[in-house]
Design an enzyme around this catalytic site. Structure first.
Site, PDB file in Angstrom:
ATOM      1  N   HIS A 124      -9.288   3.636  -1.295  1.00 17.75           N
ATOM      2  CA  HIS A 124      -7.905   3.153  -1.223  1.00 17.75           C
ATOM      3  C   HIS A 124      -7.577   2.250  -2.409  1.00 17.75           C
ATOM      4  CE1 HIS A 124      -4.119   1.806   0.236  1.00 17.75           C
ATOM      5  NE2 HIS A 124      -4.530   0.781   0.951  1.00 17.75           N
TER       6      HIS A 124
ATOM      7  N   CYS B 277       0.823  -1.216   0.000  1.00 21.43           N
ATOM      8  CA  CYS B 277       0.000   0.000   0.000  1.00 21.43           C
ATOM      9  C   CYS B 277       0.853   1.261   0.000  1.00 21.43           C
ATOM     10  CB  CYS B 277      -0.929  -0.001   1.203  1.00 21.43           C
ATOM     11  SG  CYS B 277      -1.585  -1.630   1.583  1.00 21.43           S
TER      12      CYS B 277
END
Ligand SMILES: [Zn+2]
Lengths: 392, 123
Positions: free
Chosen positions: A338, A84
């Site tokens: 996200h 991420c």
């Protein structure tokens, strides 16, 4: 060492766009960034792009040349993969390249296409950010890993379960409030603390509203040297003045702390030192709230709160838009969305807009001069922190 | 496909011979391990793992990965075993263990795939 300016930023809408290819998403973000920057195509000397799981989610590896082509670029292109934190690392390496004098103009950002898969497939793909032997095979999912950190946090700091859940629900509610006016956000709607508390469990103590959504999207920023900005009379009033990165043991079980994120402590220390600031100088931050507990750990690692004291910050109002230290005015990962490999670039884009004054939430931080971004990989085995300032 | 180092380590629990590896300076780790990330040592010896550990973190997973679809909901815990911690699936009803509880390791099987899984059983 030359200074680095953000000449332009570009985003796609973050949301559910299962039919859109990764190349199309990134092309849109890159076009928006170049248009915002006013930099001609031929001046872009390098592309740094973040992407995490395209090999699994889109069956597409060797991402960088594909995305360079999609963006119309003919220059060296490299994909960065740090789960991420992929785009955060892509931006950091772009900053270092410009500072070194190797290039005057670097386009950095990231892309992730996710909703073209169903939830089990996506859950499996995201889990590869954990230790395959010692975590994935023991049934650890991504929410499960953060749930383990949340229970360890409650134990370490003597927090009862109701307080833990309520304080985390306040983080979710705050970030949804912040996303309301953000046209790029996946969820432009409020949720109450009670709604968050009543949501179905995902990995106890975390419920559905403690978790960021699955998102398609892309981000891009055009970073230029101060000299290039001046010579081309660019409007580039936000500077990247600090960058830092930290690493921790991959598996939670092998960490010194289960309830703290030292990789982010290290990244923050490096970035603050680089920028010549300390935590008290920071006016606002965009942090990696992939789960509500992650925002708590982030604001402690960034030095805004002592360990154990960040949990109640949103409930007390301190990190809300009208608080002393607004956190995630974009809506954060929780409400803005996200798209894993794009998030680190999106944080830079949103912070730039907030500091320039053209973000719908800029009024909340009208006098702000220093903003920090915090991008984390996995359960923060990787962390990247950047310091952005309004240039004189 | 086997995973040398890991497979032997996991299957040792079935014979009640669980172990970890310790560097010459006393840092505990799990195999395979050539270099100690704490001190750089390259000298390791296998040491017996304590028979019981203490739960340090616990979650009940309701939304599993496909490889644990039929197992959910289930508890996963991180437990302290002296010089190392272990992560495993709890061999009990979900919600049955709390932080501080004692657990013992064993080899179990995923209900979904039949694959070997490190399980931690409450005492
Ligand atoms: Zn050692």
């Amino acid at each position: 060492m030359t200074g680095v300016r953000v000449a332009g930023v570009g985003l796609t809408h973050f949301g559910s766009h299962p039919e859109r290819t990764g190349r199309d998403l990134f092309a849109e973000a890159a076009l928006n960034a170049r248009e915002d920057a006013g930099v001609p195509l031929e001046d872009v000397e390098q592309l740094n792009v973040g992407n995490f799981a395209g090999s699994l989610l889109e069956g597409q590896g060797h991402t960088a040349p594909l995305l360079a082509e999609a963006a119309g670029l003919d220059c060296p292109a490299t994909r960065y993969e740090e789960a991420c934190a992929s785009a955060g690392v892509a931006v950091r390496e772009a900053v270092r390249t410009v500072r070194s004098g190797e290039a005057d103009v670097v386009l950095a950002g990231g892309m992730e296409r996710m909703t073209n898969n169903d939830t089990p497939e996506t859950t499996e793909a995201l889990a590869i950010a954990a230790d395959e032997l010692y975590e994935i095979r023991a049934g650890v999912t991504f929410p499960g890993a953060y749930a383990l950190m949340a229970t360890a946090y409650a134990e370490a700091f003597g927090v009862d379960e109701d307080t833990l859940k309520t304080d985390l629900a306040n983080v979710a509610s705050k970030n949804h409030d912040n996303a309301l006016p953000n046209e790029y956000a996946q969820y432009q709607r409020e949720i109450s603390v009670e709604q968050a508390l009543d949501a179905p469990p995902v990995a106890e103590p975390l419920g559905l509203f403690d978790c960021c959504p699955v998102t398609d999207g892309a981000s891009a920023v055009v970073l230029v040297s101060e000299e290039y900005a001046a010579a081309n009379e660019l409007s580039a009033d936000v500077a990247v003045v600090g960058t830092g990165q930290g690493t921790d043991r991959m598996a939670l079980q092998d960490r010194e702390y289960l309830a703290r994120t030292p990789a982010a402590d290290d990244a923050a220390a490096m970035a603050y030192d680089d920028a010549g600031i300390d935590a008290a100088d920071v006016d606002l931050a965009e942090v990696h709230d992939c789960f509500t507990i992650a925002e708590v750990l982030a604001i402690e690692s960034l030095g805004f709160y002592e360990p154990g004291e960040g949990l109640g910050a949103a409930r007390r109002g301190e990190t809300r838009a009208d608080g002393d230290l607004p956190i995630n005015l974009s809506g954060g990962l929780k409400a803005k969305g996200h798209p894993v490999g794009a998030t680190g670039g999106s944080q830079i884009a949103e912070m730039t807009r907030l500091l320039r004054g053209d973000h719908p939430n800029s009024d909340a931080v009208a006098d702000a001069e220093v903003g920090v971004t915090h991008n984390a990989g996995g359960t923060v085995a990787s962390a990247v922190v950047h310091v952005l300032e309004v240039a004189e | 496909m086997s995973d040398a180092g890991f497979d032997e380590w996991l299957h040792a629990f079935a014979a009640d011979e669980g172990y970890y590896v310790e560097c010459e300076n006393g840092h505990g780790h799990l195999p395979p391990r050539r270099v100690c990330p704490d001190c750089g040592s390259t000298e390791f010896a296998e040491e017996p793992l304590p028979e019981t550990g203490t739960v340090a973190a616990v979650t009940t997973v309701h939304v599993p990965a496909p490889s644990f679809q039929a197992d959910a909901p289930y508890d996963t815990v991180v437990a302290e075993f002296g010089a190392v911690r272990l992560t495993g699936v709890v061999d009990a009803e979900p919600g049955a263990v709390e932080i501080g509880d004692a657990v013992e390791p064993d080899v179990g099987a995923s209900e979904t795939t039949g694959d070997d899984v490190l399980v931690l059983r409450p005492l």
